[in-house]
Design a protein around this motif. Structure first.
Motif, PDB file in Angstrom:
ATOM      1  N   ARG A  69     -46.380 -15.330 -83.823  1.00 35.80           N
ATOM      2  CA  ARG A  69     -44.945 -15.586 -83.671  1.00 35.80           C
ATOM      3  C   ARG A  69     -44.411 -16.079 -85.007  1.00 35.80           C
ATOM      4  NH1 ARG A  69     -44.939 -21.383 -80.374  1.00 35.80           N
ATOM      5  NH2 ARG A  69     -46.865 -22.159 -81.288  1.00 35.80           N
ATOM      6  N   VAL A  70     -43.106 -15.882 -85.210  1.00 37.90           N
ATOM      7  CA  VAL A  70     -42.516 -16.279 -86.482  1.00 37.90           C
ATOM      8  C   VAL A  70     -41.266 -17.139 -86.318  1.00 37.90           C
ATOM      9  CG1 VAL A  70     -43.429 -14.353 -87.811  1.00 37.90           C
ATOM     10  CG2 VAL A  70     -41.283 -14.060 -86.585  1.00 37.90           C
ATOM     11  N   THR A  71     -40.536 -16.957 -85.234  1.00 43.53           N
ATOM     12  CA  THR A  71     -39.321 -17.733 -85.020  1.00 43.53           C
ATOM     13  C   THR A  71     -39.654 -19.217 -84.960  1.00 43.53           C
ATOM     14  OG1 THR A  71     -38.264 -15.933 -83.793  1.00 43.53           O
ATOM     15  CG2 THR A  71     -37.359 -18.143 -83.489  1.00 43.53           C
ATOM     16  N   GLY A  72     -39.052 -20.006 -85.838  1.00 50.95           N
ATOM     17  CA  GLY A  72     -39.288 -21.438 -85.868  1.00 50.95           C
ATOM     18  C   GLY A  72     -40.333 -21.890 -86.866  1.00 50.95           C
ATOM     19  N   ALA A  73     -40.979 -20.952 -87.558  1.00 53.96           N
ATOM     20  CA  ALA A  73     -42.044 -21.337 -88.493  1.00 53.96           C
ATOM     21  C   ALA A  73     -41.504 -22.145 -89.669  1.00 53.96           C
ATOM     22  CB  ALA A  73     -42.763 -20.092 -89.003  1.00 53.96           C
ATOM     23  N   GLY A  74     -40.374 -21.725 -90.217  1.00 54.48           N
ATOM     24  CA  GLY A  74     -39.775 -22.454 -91.334  1.00 54.48           C
ATOM     25  C   GLY A  74     -39.335 -23.849 -90.932  1.00 54.48           C
ATOM     26  N   ASP A  75     -38.817 -23.973 -89.717  1.00 56.20           N
ATOM     27  CA  ASP A  75     -38.394 -25.285 -89.224  1.00 56.20           C
ATOM     28  C   ASP A  75     -39.602 -26.198 -89.052  1.00 56.20           C
ATOM     29  OD1 ASP A  75     -35.920 -23.990 -89.025  1.00 56.20           O
ATOM     30  OD2 ASP A  75     -36.319 -23.403 -86.963  1.00 56.20           O
ATOM     31  N   THR A  76     -40.713 -25.624 -88.582  1.00 54.79           N
ATOM     32  CA  THR A  76     -41.938 -26.402 -88.418  1.00 54.79           C
ATOM     33  C   THR A  76     -42.445 -26.895 -89.772  1.00 54.79           C
ATOM     34  OG1 THR A  76     -42.571 -25.208 -86.418  1.00 54.79           O
ATOM     35  CG2 THR A  76     -44.337 -26.307 -87.632  1.00 54.79           C
ATOM     36  N   PHE A  77     -42.424 -26.022 -90.763  1.00 55.67           N
ATOM     37  CA  PHE A  77     -42.836 -26.401 -92.122  1.00 55.67           C
ATOM     38  C   PHE A  77     -42.002 -27.569 -92.631  1.00 55.67           C
ATOM     39  CE2 PHE A  77     -42.030 -26.153 -96.674  1.00 55.67           C
ATOM     40  CZ  PHE A  77     -43.310 -26.170 -97.202  1.00 55.67           C
ATOM     41  N   MET A  78     -40.698 -27.459 -92.483  1.00 55.56           N
ATOM     42  CA  MET A  78     -39.790 -28.491 -92.982  1.00 55.56           C
ATOM     43  C   MET A  78     -40.031 -29.822 -92.279  1.00 55.56           C
ATOM     44  SD  MET A  78     -35.645 -28.365 -92.960  1.00 55.56           S
ATOM     45  CE  MET A  78     -34.626 -29.806 -93.284  1.00 55.56           C
ATOM     46  N   ALA A  79     -40.116 -29.788 -90.953  1.00 60.55           N
ATOM     47  CA  ALA A  79     -40.305 -31.021 -90.186  1.00 60.55           C
ATOM     48  C   ALA A  79     -41.638 -31.676 -90.509  1.00 60.55           C
ATOM     49  CB  ALA A  79     -40.209 -30.725 -88.696  1.00 60.55           C
ATOM     50  N   ALA A  80     -42.681 -30.872 -90.642  1.00 63.98           N
ATOM     51  CA  ALA A  80     -43.991 -31.421 -90.955  1.00 63.98           C
ATOM     52  C   ALA A  80     -44.000 -32.066 -92.337  1.00 63.98           C
ATOM     53  CB  ALA A  80     -45.057 -30.328 -90.874  1.00 63.98           C
ATOM     54  N   HIS A  81     -43.282 -31.468 -93.273  1.00 62.58           N
ATOM     55  CA  HIS A  81     -43.211 -32.039 -94.623  1.00 62.58           C
ATOM     56  C   HIS A  81     -42.460 -33.362 -94.604  1.00 62.58           C
ATOM     57  CE1 HIS A  81     -41.695 -32.425 -98.824  1.00 62.58           C
ATOM     58  NE2 HIS A  81     -42.929 -32.061 -99.088  1.00 62.58           N
ATOM     59  N   ILE A  82     -41.347 -33.413 -93.873  1.00 66.74           N
ATOM     60  CA  ILE A  82     -40.593 -34.662 -93.766  1.00 66.74           C
ATOM     61  C   ILE A  82     -41.463 -35.758 -93.155  1.00 66.74           C
ATOM     62  CG2 ILE A  82     -38.648 -35.788 -92.609  1.00 66.74           C
ATOM     63  CD1 ILE A  82     -37.176 -33.082 -92.765  1.00 66.74           C
ATOM     64  N   ALA A  83     -42.143 -35.424 -92.056  1.00 63.66           N
ATOM     65  CA  ALA A  83     -42.986 -36.403 -91.375  1.00 63.66           C
ATOM     66  C   ALA A  83     -44.089 -36.924 -92.299  1.00 63.66           C
ATOM     67  CB  ALA A  83     -43.596 -35.789 -90.122  1.00 63.66           C
ATOM     68  N   ALA A  84     -44.681 -36.024 -93.079  1.00 64.35           N
ATOM     69  CA  ALA A  84     -45.746 -36.422 -93.990  1.00 64.35           C
ATOM     70  C   ALA A  84     -45.235 -37.383 -95.059  1.00 64.35           C
ATOM     71  CB  ALA A  84     -46.364 -35.189 -94.644  1.00 64.35           C
TER      72      ALA A  84
END
Length: 297
Positions: free
Chosen positions: A254-269
């Motif tokens: 799946r691809v929908t939402g992958a960029g959002d996941t990347f961004m959120a994970a980076h912020i959280a880190a």
């Protein structure tokens, strides 16, 4: 009583209607698959991933007072998000996004975010009336913003004193909306998250690598950028610093939402204190796990 939050997510919060099939699809394909309806929108996708990392996002968006809107707000609340500051309208329907994905990736998508656009600056009311901040005491924490906002509102945000002290994290929402982010490109506290295509649109050029794209965005005045390129190297750039990493290889489901996941994970880190290298690595790993289908929907 309003729950305590540690990040604000501004932008689209809507229903995602996604059709997925394992086949390679083309124009006119008619195949069996699965159709799901889930909370979505760029701001919502970021918020959901932030919740998985233990953060509590407050949502600033526009949601109708229709049946779909009431169900959506209730779902967001159950998921642990702060919904007190969402602009609710009896005159605007709840927005929706519809996409078709095949074994060869995203085939087509339509974003019906007209209510968010119509609401305009009304969604920012809590940042100026004292509940979350004001012009004299602007909000000083992290704020994620997506490109589903109108160009006029993004221009207003870029120069508004309400955002002068905020740690802005900015996402285009889609390649077609990447150019809307030009006003925020030079924000003194802004971090821009884009893919290779979106970077090219913002720079009116094309790039072969994420490093080239990141360097071009920095040359155009960006404070900090993260550029992804699917399974190829991703680049994080700040003035005087370039960091490139390759994401883990996975089978893409799946691809929908992958960029959002990347961004959120980076912020959280970063919020938990990871170094720049470790934060980029954590974000790439989270996105890889997501596209492999291992992260719960």
């Amino acid at each position: 009583m309003t729950a305590t939050h540690n990040i604000i997510c501004i932008g689209s919060v809507l229903w995602d209607v996604i059709g997925r099939a394992p086949n390679h699809l083309s124009v006119g394909s008619d195949v069996p698959g699965r159709i799901t309806r889930l909370p979505g929108g760029v701001a919502m996708n970021i918020a959901m991933t932030l919740r998985r990392f233990g953060l509590v996002p407050a949502l600033l968006s526009a949601i109708g007072e229709d049946e779909e809107g009431r169900e959506l707000v209730a779902t967001c609340t159950r998921m642990g998000m702060v919904t007190d500051y969402i602009y609710r309208s009896a005159d605007l329907p709840t927005d929706r996004y519809m996409a078709v994905e095949g074994g060869n990736g995203l085939i087509a998508a339509i974003a019906d975010a007209h209510s968010l656009e119509a609401a305009g600056a009304k969604i920012l009311t809590a940042l100026e009336d004292g509940r979350l901040g004001s012009a004299k005491a602007p909000y000083a924490g992290p704020i994620a913003i997506d490109g589903n906002l109108t160009e006029e509102l993004l221009q207003e945000i870029a120069k508004s004193p309400l955002f002068a002290n905020a740690d802005l994290r900015i996402a285009p929402a889609s390649p077609g909306k990447a150019e809307r982010l030009q006003p925020l490109l030079g924000h003194q506290n802004g971090t821009l998250y884009v893919n290779l295509e979106e970077a090219g649109l913002m720079c009116l050029s094309t790039f072969e690598t994420s490093r080239q794209a990141a360097e071009a965005l920095m040359a155009r005045g960006a404070h900090r950028v993260l550029v992804t390129n699917g399974g190829e190297d991703a680049t994080m750039a700040t003035p005087g610093t370039i960091c490139c990493q390759t994401p883990p290889p996975v089978m893409v489901t799946r691809v929908t939402g992958a960029g959002d996941t990347f961004m959120a994970a980076h912020i959280a880190a970063e919020l938990r204190g990871d170094s720049p290298d470790d934060a980029l690595s954590a974000a790439l790993k989270a996105a890889a796990v997501y596209v492999s289908g291992e992260t719960p929907l």
